[in-house]
Write a protein that holds these residues in place. Structure first.
Motif, short mmCIF file in Angstrom:
data_model
loop_
_atom_site.label_atom_id
_atom_site.label_comp_id
_atom_site.label_asym_id
_atom_site.label_seq_id
_atom_site.Cartn_x
_atom_site.Cartn_y
_atom_site.Cartn_z
N PHE A 120 2.22 8.16 -3.80
CA PHE A 120 2.73 6.93 -2.95
C PHE A 120 3.21 7.73 -1.78
CE2 PHE A 120 7.18 6.61 -3.07
CZ PHE A 120 7.42 7.38 -4.16
N ASN A 121 4.19 8.83 -1.96
CA ASN A 121 4.72 9.29 -0.80
C ASN A 121 4.16 10.61 -0.14
OD1 ASN A 121 5.40 11.10 -3.03
ND2 ASN A 121 7.45 11.07 -2.89
N GLY A 122 2.84 11.02 -0.80
CA GLY A 122 2.35 12.17 -0.42
C GLY A 122 2.77 13.35 -0.90
N GLY A 181 1.86 4.20 -8.61
CA GLY A 181 2.00 5.28 -7.21
C GLY A 181 2.53 6.71 -7.52
N ALA A 182 3.12 6.71 -8.77
CA ALA A 182 3.48 8.37 -8.85
C ALA A 182 2.79 9.13 -9.58
CB ALA A 182 5.04 8.25 -9.54
N THR A 183 1.53 8.41 -9.93
CA THR A 183 0.51 9.11 -10.64
C THR A 183 -0.60 9.45 -10.06
OG1 THR A 183 1.64 8.00 -12.81
CG2 THR A 183 -0.71 8.98 -13.14
N ILE A 184 -1.05 10.71 -10.03
CA ILE A 184 -2.55 10.89 -9.57
C ILE A 184 -3.41 10.96 -10.79
CG2 ILE A 184 -1.72 11.52 -7.11
CD1 ILE A 184 -1.85 14.51 -8.23
N ARG A 210 -1.69 11.25 3.95
CA ARG A 210 -1.52 9.99 4.14
C ARG A 210 -0.33 10.02 5.22
NH1 ARG A 210 -0.31 7.08 -1.10
NH2 ARG A 210 -0.03 5.16 0.21
N ASP A 211 -0.41 8.62 6.10
CA ASP A 211 0.50 8.28 6.94
C ASP A 211 0.90 6.76 6.77
OD1 ASP A 211 1.82 7.56 9.37
OD2 ASP A 211 0.36 8.24 10.80
N ASN A 212 2.13 6.83 5.93
CA ASN A 212 2.26 5.38 5.66
C ASN A 212 2.72 4.50 6.85
OD1 ASN A 212 1.79 5.69 2.92
ND2 ASN A 212 3.75 6.32 2.13
N ALA A 213 3.30 5.04 7.63
CA ALA A 213 3.71 4.44 9.05
C ALA A 213 2.34 3.69 9.63
CB ALA A 213 4.37 5.18 10.01
N PHE A 263 0.81 -1.11 -0.07
CA PHE A 263 -0.13 0.05 -0.10
C PHE A 263 0.58 1.12 -0.10
CE2 PHE A 263 -3.86 2.26 0.59
CZ PHE A 263 -3.34 3.31 1.36
N ILE A 264 2.05 1.22 0.76
CA ILE A 264 2.62 2.41 0.75
C ILE A 264 3.51 2.84 -0.63
CG2 ILE A 264 3.41 1.96 3.09
CD1 ILE A 264 6.09 1.11 2.36
N PHE A 265 3.34 1.90 -1.66
CA PHE A 265 3.87 2.31 -2.80
C PHE A 265 2.66 2.82 -3.93
CE2 PHE A 265 7.88 0.96 -1.46
CZ PHE A 265 7.91 -0.43 -0.92
N MET A 266 1.68 2.83 -3.40
CA MET A 266 0.25 3.10 -4.27
C MET A 266 -0.07 4.36 -3.94
SD MET A 266 -1.93 -0.43 -3.81
CE MET A 266 -1.49 -1.90 -4.54
N ALA A 267 -0.57 4.97 -5.17
CA ALA A 267 -1.23 6.09 -5.27
C ALA A 267 -2.59 5.87 -4.74
CB ALA A 267 -1.52 6.97 -6.75
N VAL A 268 -3.30 6.82 -3.92
CA VAL A 268 -4.57 6.54 -3.46
C VAL A 268 -5.77 7.73 -3.67
CG1 VAL A 268 -6.01 6.49 -1.14
CG2 VAL A 268 -3.72 5.34 -1.64
N GLY A 269 -6.75 7.51 -4.12
CA GLY A 269 -7.94 8.45 -4.35
C GLY A 269 -9.04 8.16 -3.73
N TRP A 270 -9.70 9.31 -3.56
CA TRP A 270 -11.10 9.24 -2.89
C TRP A 270 -12.15 9.61 -3.77
CZ3 TRP A 270 -12.59 7.71 1.92
CH2 TRP A 270 -11.50 7.76 2.87
#
Length: 125
Positions: free
Chosen positions: A53-55, A102-105, A72-75, A29-36
């Motif tokens: 992925f890194n905010g 992960g690097a694409t939004i 995001r809080d990857n921890a 998950f920490i390597f993934m982009a996330v959308g709402w």
């Protein structure tokens, strides 16, 4: 495999605030982009916000810019959506989704690989 669970939805008055959470299982998950995304009754699902992925990069739908913040809080394997100055038109089921790119939004649903079940946000007038 990644599983996503949204929480934090509820009933709020116009002008109020909510924080949605998207908790993930799976180390990738920490390597993934996330959308709402959100889906109002009778409408199609639409893009709300996304984070890399890194905010480091974020994007928002015009309708929520300046009111919503994604981070995001990857921890903690969690992505959040802070929603302020809520309006009745924000009423919807809110979904989080994760993309292997992960690097694409993006607001393109087809680019997302995993989806949560959604959490309902209701804004009363």
């Amino acid at each position: 495999q990644v599983q996503l669970v949204e929480s934090g939805g509820g009933l709020v008055q116009t002008g109020g605030s909510l924080r949605l959470s998207c908790a993930a299982s799976g180390q990738s998950f920490i390597f993934m982009a996330v959308g709402w995304f959100r889906q109002a009754p009778g409408n199609e699902r639409t893009f709300v916000a996304a984070v890399t992925f890194n905010g480091g990069n974020t994007d928002y739908a015009n309708s929520v810019k300046g009111r919503f913040t994604i981070f995001r809080d990857n921890a903690e394997n969690t992505v959040y959506l802070d929603m302020n100055s809520l309006r009745p038109e924000d009423t919807a089921v809110y979904y989080c989704a994760a993309s292997r790119f992960g690097a694409t939004i993006t607001g393109d649903e087809e680019k997302y690989d995993f989806w949560g079940q959604g959490t309902l946000v209701t804004v009363s007038s």
